[in-house]
Design a protein around this motif. Structure first.
Motif, PDB file in Angstrom:
ATOM      1  N   PRO A 115      61.907  53.680   0.073  1.00 31.97           N
ATOM      2  CA  PRO A 115      60.583  54.183  -0.324  1.00 31.97           C
ATOM      3  C   PRO A 115      60.306  54.023  -1.823  1.00 31.97           C
ATOM      4  CG  PRO A 115      62.046  55.986   0.344  1.00 31.97           C
ATOM      5  CD  PRO A 115      62.724  54.725   0.719  1.00 31.97           C
ATOM      6  N   TRP A 116      61.341  54.116  -2.638  1.00 34.64           N
ATOM      7  CA  TRP A 116      61.175  53.926  -4.083  1.00 34.64           C
ATOM      8  C   TRP A 116      60.789  52.474  -4.379  1.00 34.64           C
ATOM      9  CZ3 TRP A 116      61.493  58.291  -7.059  1.00 34.64           C
ATOM     10  CH2 TRP A 116      62.073  59.401  -6.460  1.00 34.64           C
ATOM     11  N   LEU A 125      57.212  51.803  -3.507  1.00 36.63           N
ATOM     12  CA  LEU A 125      56.330  52.288  -4.566  1.00 36.63           C
ATOM     13  C   LEU A 125      56.318  51.325  -5.755  1.00 36.63           C
ATOM     14  CD1 LEU A 125      54.577  54.279  -6.069  1.00 36.63           C
ATOM     15  CD2 LEU A 125      56.586  55.712  -6.463  1.00 36.63           C
ATOM     16  N   ARG A 126      57.520  50.900  -6.158  1.00 40.54           N
ATOM     17  CA  ARG A 126      57.614  49.924  -7.249  1.00 40.54           C
ATOM     18  C   ARG A 126      56.787  48.688  -6.938  1.00 40.54           C
ATOM     19  NH1 ARG A 126      60.165  45.076  -7.535  1.00 40.54           N
ATOM     20  NH2 ARG A 126      60.956  44.370  -9.564  1.00 40.54           N
ATOM     21  N   PRO A 131      52.265  59.040  -8.579  1.00 37.46           N
ATOM     22  CA  PRO A 131      52.798  58.513  -7.314  1.00 37.46           C
ATOM     23  C   PRO A 131      54.303  58.715  -7.175  1.00 37.46           C
ATOM     24  CG  PRO A 131      52.057  56.729  -8.780  1.00 37.46           C
ATOM     25  CD  PRO A 131      51.584  57.993  -9.379  1.00 37.46           C
ATOM     26  N   TRP A 132      55.019  58.692  -8.261  1.00 42.94           N
ATOM     27  CA  TRP A 132      56.469  58.932  -8.217  1.00 42.94           C
ATOM     28  C   TRP A 132      56.756  60.377  -7.809  1.00 42.94           C
ATOM     29  CZ3 TRP A 132      59.568  54.700  -8.984  1.00 42.94           C
ATOM     30  CH2 TRP A 132      58.960  53.579  -9.554  1.00 42.94           C
ATOM     31  N   LEU A 155      56.180  60.884  -4.154  1.00 44.99           N
ATOM     32  CA  LEU A 155      57.325  60.400  -3.383  1.00 44.99           C
ATOM     33  C   LEU A 155      58.476  61.403  -3.437  1.00 44.99           C
ATOM     34  CD1 LEU A 155      59.032  58.415  -1.830  1.00 44.99           C
ATOM     35  CD2 LEU A 155      59.307  57.065  -3.918  1.00 44.99           C
ATOM     36  N   ILE A 189      60.423  62.317   4.042  1.00 49.14           N
ATOM     37  CA  ILE A 189      61.284  61.129   3.963  1.00 49.14           C
ATOM     38  C   ILE A 189      62.695  61.661   3.800  1.00 49.14           C
ATOM     39  CG2 ILE A 189      61.947  59.154   2.555  1.00 49.14           C
ATOM     40  CD1 ILE A 189      59.046  58.997   1.622  1.00 49.14           C
ATOM     41  N   ALA A 230      66.279  59.854   0.618  1.00 50.07           N
ATOM     42  CA  ALA A 230      65.885  59.121  -0.577  1.00 50.07           C
ATOM     43  C   ALA A 230      66.188  59.856  -1.887  1.00 50.07           C
ATOM     44  CB  ALA A 230      64.414  58.752  -0.505  1.00 50.07           C
TER      45      ALA A 230
END
Lengths: 295, 295, 295, 295
Positions: free
Chosen positions: C271-272, C275-276, D271-272, D275, D284, D287
């Motif tokens: 998921p990271w 996003l990146r 956005p980070w 997440l 999630i 992660a």
């Protein structure tokens, strides 16, 4: 030596003082490095040409140096710096030995060059950047030449002993340790001179230890003081950069002494050396003591 | 001093050697710290009780110490360690001075304690952890007492000079700098003793500089060697931890000498000290040289 | 990039972002390192035997790795540690490429081995200990292969850029920088991971930068976290040690993941990474910003 | 947590994760620091005047900050730098809280000031220079206020845990750890940001951990990247310096964001953060894993 040091460095026990071995004395020409002689190694960072090296060799010998240093293969600290004269540099060093009687120490940087360098040099120098290059250490050990092993920029005492142990394990007991400054947060001088490390190495190992005040300080006006410090720490000698014209040297000029400054350093060191020798000869007792009693 | 150092430390120019001031000599009782006297400060890490301090004071004086150290307010290196006797500790120190004639140095850790500590102490010690506590420095400066300023664990030479400069700016020129080891990647010993830093400080500042071999090494069997190194570096004195029974000391026992070891250290230092004094008196020239000529 | 960084690193300007070059994208098989791909390099510290490497290659490919690492020539961190299989190791790597389609990166330690290693490897790794071995850098540069340049243990950012610049000057612009932890006073973990250094390198150079969470931490339970950190810092990829049986690995077992842990790391990173990629594709704006505006 | 960490930090076991305590959540006004909230603390290095603080408070609150920082008593990094407004600064902070609803964190530097500062502040900050000032820690602990404990410049993880343990032992479990960069050989940035240290602290302690990208980098153009890195490392929040006019700030201007840059940082972080929150809420899984399975 205290038990705690023996335990701490148990995996490199061959280099530690033991009942069998109190000190290793390394014969080089007529010298006995690690014995009572205090050996000054001097010369330019790099062999630049015959004139430069011959002039330096004659002058440092007159001032009391017993070994001539000079790089033929140079570990460049910058990609654009001088790389050395290679085989030609070795030939010039050999001529200097012939003419002055000085022993020769020069760096070997590549495994492949060991036979060539060993043909010319009396002592093979392993540079700081190579301290943990075990293939090179093995080849150098097997050459049979004494090894001048410089401590790495961030090598702990244990790391240094590990490299020395490796040379011994490869059949060569003639290892000279060299403290040349470590990298720390304080960048006032080029490096931080670990004088206490010299004292510790002399307490726990049977190997000769020499001090490099040129690289440790990086500033020529501190070299005489660091030479005294090294002597007081118990070092068996010095390695000092000397150049006929430091301001125009191809490398390390800032930390090189000119002839007059080297003469002055040697003269200034003289009474300290006399005292050290009296201590070692037993004329004065206790003044270079290791203090095992309090351990 | 070379121009480059003057430029580098331009913002702390009051502590640098100048035409007006070559060296600051600080009178404490009958001592002249920073003059030709080499002053040994000795005593326990902490004042534990009257018997411990009196016994130590008498013994270190007999061995040649001129100043007695001992913490009344202790900077605890661990939350559970001994905090010191406070005012009672100061009173015991005062009795020791009366009985032995030794001057007293003790640490002040809090701005609020300055008047109290200054009432008893001949020299106020600012500890490593307080080197950049400017409120404390200001209060200590204004007390009028000489200040023993210990270098911080990761203080650069510039950081140390900045703190010293601040004391001078607050009207107190009697600052003694103290090198006591810095924190680096190599943790073989407690700290890395920056002997070259001592040599540099003596070249560029007019302030007395002393060496602390106890904190610098953290190991009692290295203290004698580090004392010699400090002397050779040009230090004006030493500060050494001494305890009647180091193995049972409330703090810093591992780096404290017992009486016999302190006697041995002082005896062993004697010939080196004699040589240093001959150099300073001009009987021997060049052997403690600053090498300005090559600068 | 701010003018102050440009001035600070003026002597290595070829590696800095300029109007001509915003980012270098290095093609390796079907990959574009330094482009929008986030490239995970995985594999064992050393090639131990065919079974070990093949099993690892298949498994890491399935988990999403695109490049296989594995040492054939090992820089021994201890004299007694495993030295690698040499040419046999290279042959095993080549078979793994053929079977899995993964690109191969392996270290070259000696100038003399460059032609041999370049025959087998898609990317030549220059290890930390070799970062300032300019002869090796020159030979590696001239091989034409992309270079994975690992930062030295005590190399500053300037030192790293100097080595990279030297490769460029020798005609090879395909340099991948690798942050793998530096040596500091804190030895809680194996090294100190300089994540801010990655962010800075991405701001000022046009070269791809990857993170090595295995060497940076030395502890397998921290690798997933350091992988995330590297990604957030802006890295273009990772290099991670994976072994079928870390507890019995011939080297670096403590910092190697087993297959299940690598799968978990890759899944957790997913998921990271998504996003990146949205940030880089412009779906989300500002979230990987370089903040030049505030410079 | 792995047994080896438990053994390593056995003397500070109260701060370690245990069956009884997985995480400490600290209530401050309506916040729950160390719970699922990610708390941004923002504000100027020093309270300079009412206008500066009020303008900053309103703006950072609008951008999403929940706590206002601002020094009333300043640890001067130089003897000539601004010392803070003292009690007047505290009064201005209190007005800002009243007007904006932001909680207040401010540093207390002296034991004697604890009652005064605790009267105004919601959280007491213990600065880097004071991390081992145990008398101050004790007084702060006994005030009952939550403690923001900044890691010392050369404090190891063990040193930091020791100070935290001491606060807990004095009856205050509300300790927030803060990583703000450590001093190393590389001075390219102001400090070296120990992001892996944050990840480790989150794995082994039950205390909240926040990141300080301002002090860690010392360069405003890197703050957004370090904020992301801290979040990815698992931090529970940030502390960021913000000033209406950084170029004219009385202190730390170089590492302070102006309002627009802070807005941009917060927007870029959004956005980070989303997440991260999904991970913590279990939307999630895996992660933000701690990977105990591989331990």
């Amino acid at each position: 030596m205290r038990t705690s040091w023996q335990e701490r460095f148990a995996d490199t026990s061959d280099v530690l003082i033991s009942e069998q071995r109190r000190s290793t004395v390394i014969p080089v020409l007529d010298l006995a490095i690690g014995g009572n002689d205090f050996v000054t190694i001097a010369g330019p960072c790099a062999v630049e040409n015959e004139f430069q090296l011959m002039a330096t060799a004659q002058r440092v010998r007159r001032a009391g140096a017993r070994v001539l240093r000079g790089g033929a293969f140079k570990p460049r600290s910058s990609p654009y710096s001088f790389q050395g004269l290679g085989r030609d540099g070795l030939r010039i060093l050999a001529r200097a030995r012939k003419e002055t009687g000085l022993a020769i120490v020069t760096e070997v940087m590549s495994e492949c060059d060991v036979p060539l360098v060993a043909e010319y040099a009396d002592i093979l120098q392993i540079g700081s950047r190579s301290m943990e290059n075990y293939s090179l250490l093995e080849a150098a050990a097997r050459s049979g030449r004494p090894i001048l092993l410089k401590r790495g920029l961030v090598a702990t005492i244990a790391d240094l002993l590990r490299s020395a142990q490796f040379v011994l394990q490869n059949g060569n007991t003639n290892v000279i340790l060299c403290e040349r400054g470590i990298r720390t947060f304080d960048t006032t001088l080029r490096n931080t001179f670990d004088a206490a490390g010299i004292a510790l190495l002399k307490q726990i190992t049977h190997l000769p230890v020499i001090a490099d005040p040129s690289h440790a300080s990086g500033h020529r006006e501190l070299i005489a003081a660091l030479a005294r410090i090294g002597l007081a720490a118990g070092a068996d000698g010095l390695i000092v950069e000397v150049h006929p014209d430091p301001d125009n040297a191809m490398s390390d000029g800032e930390q090189s002494l000119d002839f007059a400054a080297f003469d002055a350093m040697m003269a200034g060191l003289e009474p300290w050396l006399a005292l050290r020798n009296k201590c070692l000869d037993g004329v004065i007792s206790g003044a270079l003591q290791v203090m095992e009693a309090v351990g």
